[in-house]
Motif scaffolding. Structure first.
Motif, mmCIF file in Angstrom:
data_model
loop_
_atom_site.group_PDB
_atom_site.id
_atom_site.type_symbol
_atom_site.label_atom_id
_atom_site.label_comp_id
_atom_site.label_asym_id
_atom_site.label_seq_id
_atom_site.Cartn_x
_atom_site.Cartn_y
_atom_site.Cartn_z
ATOM 1 N N SER A 77 8.894 -1.201 0.782
ATOM 2 C CA SER A 77 9.468 -2.342 0.079
ATOM 3 C C SER A 77 9.780 -3.481 1.051
ATOM 4 C CB SER A 77 10.759 -1.918 -0.613
ATOM 5 O OG SER A 77 11.402 -3.027 -1.187
ATOM 6 N N ALA A 78 9.741 -4.696 0.540
ATOM 7 C CA ALA A 78 10.140 -5.868 1.317
ATOM 8 C C ALA A 78 11.656 -6.066 1.280
ATOM 9 C CB ALA A 78 9.443 -7.114 0.775
ATOM 10 N N PHE A 79 12.353 -5.345 0.398
ATOM 11 C CA PHE A 79 13.808 -5.453 0.307
ATOM 12 C C PHE A 79 14.452 -4.660 1.433
ATOM 13 C CE2 PHE A 79 12.306 -6.247 -4.019
ATOM 14 C CZ PHE A 79 12.909 -7.476 -4.257
ATOM 15 N N THR A 80 15.407 -5.259 2.098
ATOM 16 C CA THR A 80 15.982 -4.715 3.324
ATOM 17 C C THR A 80 16.482 -3.287 3.171
ATOM 18 O OG1 THR A 80 16.591 -6.937 4.045
ATOM 19 C CG2 THR A 80 17.702 -5.094 5.139
ATOM 20 N N TYR A 81 17.338 -3.023 2.180
ATOM 21 C CA TYR A 81 17.906 -1.683 2.029
ATOM 22 C C TYR A 81 16.811 -0.646 1.824
ATOM 23 C CZ TYR A 81 20.587 2.288 0.366
ATOM 24 O OH TYR A 81 21.109 3.552 0.227
ATOM 25 N N GLU A 82 15.880 -0.911 0.917
ATOM 26 C CA GLU A 82 14.811 0.043 0.626
ATOM 27 C C GLU A 82 13.906 0.242 1.840
ATOM 28 O OE1 GLU A 82 15.658 -2.423 -1.451
ATOM 29 O OE2 GLU A 82 16.302 -1.399 -3.264
ATOM 30 N N ALA A 83 13.661 -0.838 2.583
ATOM 31 C CA ALA A 83 12.838 -0.726 3.786
ATOM 32 C C ALA A 83 13.532 0.127 4.844
ATOM 33 C CB ALA A 83 12.514 -2.112 4.344
ATOM 34 N N LEU A 84 14.815 -0.123 5.073
ATOM 35 C CA LEU A 84 15.570 0.686 6.034
ATOM 36 C C LEU A 84 15.558 2.158 5.636
ATOM 37 C CD1 LEU A 84 18.682 -1.597 6.704
ATOM 38 C CD2 LEU A 84 16.872 -1.018 8.336
ATOM 39 N N LEU A 85 15.763 2.418 4.356
ATOM 40 C CA LEU A 85 15.759 3.794 3.871
ATOM 41 C C LEU A 85 14.375 4.423 4.052
ATOM 42 C CD1 LEU A 85 17.140 6.191 2.559
ATOM 43 C CD2 LEU A 85 16.689 5.130 0.324
ATOM 44 N N SER A 86 13.336 3.674 3.772
ATOM 45 C CA SER A 86 11.970 4.190 3.918
ATOM 46 C C SER A 86 11.683 4.583 5.363
ATOM 47 C CB SER A 86 10.956 3.145 3.450
ATOM 48 O OG SER A 86 11.108 2.878 2.079
ATOM 49 N N TYR A 87 12.066 3.731 6.295
ATOM 50 C CA TYR A 87 11.854 4.045 7.709
ATOM 51 C C TYR A 87 12.698 5.243 8.143
ATOM 52 C CZ TYR A 87 9.036 -0.104 8.553
ATOM 53 O OH TYR A 87 8.030 -1.037 8.539
ATOM 54 N N ALA A 88 13.948 5.274 7.715
ATOM 55 C CA ALA A 88 14.828 6.391 8.079
ATOM 56 C C ALA A 88 14.304 7.705 7.525
ATOM 57 C CB ALA A 88 16.243 6.121 7.571
#
Length: 119
Positions: A48-59
């Motif tokens: 996702s381009a949305f910050t929270y979802e992107a951070l969660l995806s990487y984590a």
């Protein structure tokens, strides 16, 4: 290589960098606490381009790769990469190396997280 699932590509990159930064840990622990983890199958697609979802995806990608290496060893991870190099699809490669498709991997990985806080 056949295209690697995004979680594998990014998870390997992140594990090479070392431990997760605090921002990733906080987002991941929040998702664990609220039962809002993203499935491994969904993580195979671009993040996702949305910050929270992107951070969660990487984590999560970091944690899934760490789970596979810690549970099944580095040799199996290398075999997974070699299987992708031979052109296997996502589920086919995972099943061939680990006996798990993406949904089974998701269930096993999330079960291993139950009651555990990531640090």
């Amino acid at each position: 290589y056949n295209t690697l699932p995004t979680w594998l590509d990014e998870g390997l990159s992140m594990t090479a960098e070392g431990a997760l930064d605090t921002q990733f840990v906080d987002v991941l622990n929040n998702a664990i606490d609220t039962d809002s983890l993203i499935s491994v199958r969904s993580l195979a697609s671009p993040f996702s381009a949305f910050t929270y979802e992107a951070l969660l995806s990487y984590a999560e990608s970091f944690e899934v790769v760490t789970y596979l290496i810690d549970t099944y060893g580095r040799d199996n991870m290398l075999e997974l990469l070699n299987t992708f190099a031979r052109g296997s699809g996502y589920d086919e490669a995972l099943t061939g190396v680990y006996g798990l498709d993406m949904d089974s991997l998701n269930a096993a990985w999330q079960a291993a997280l139950e009651g555990a806080a990531v640090s």
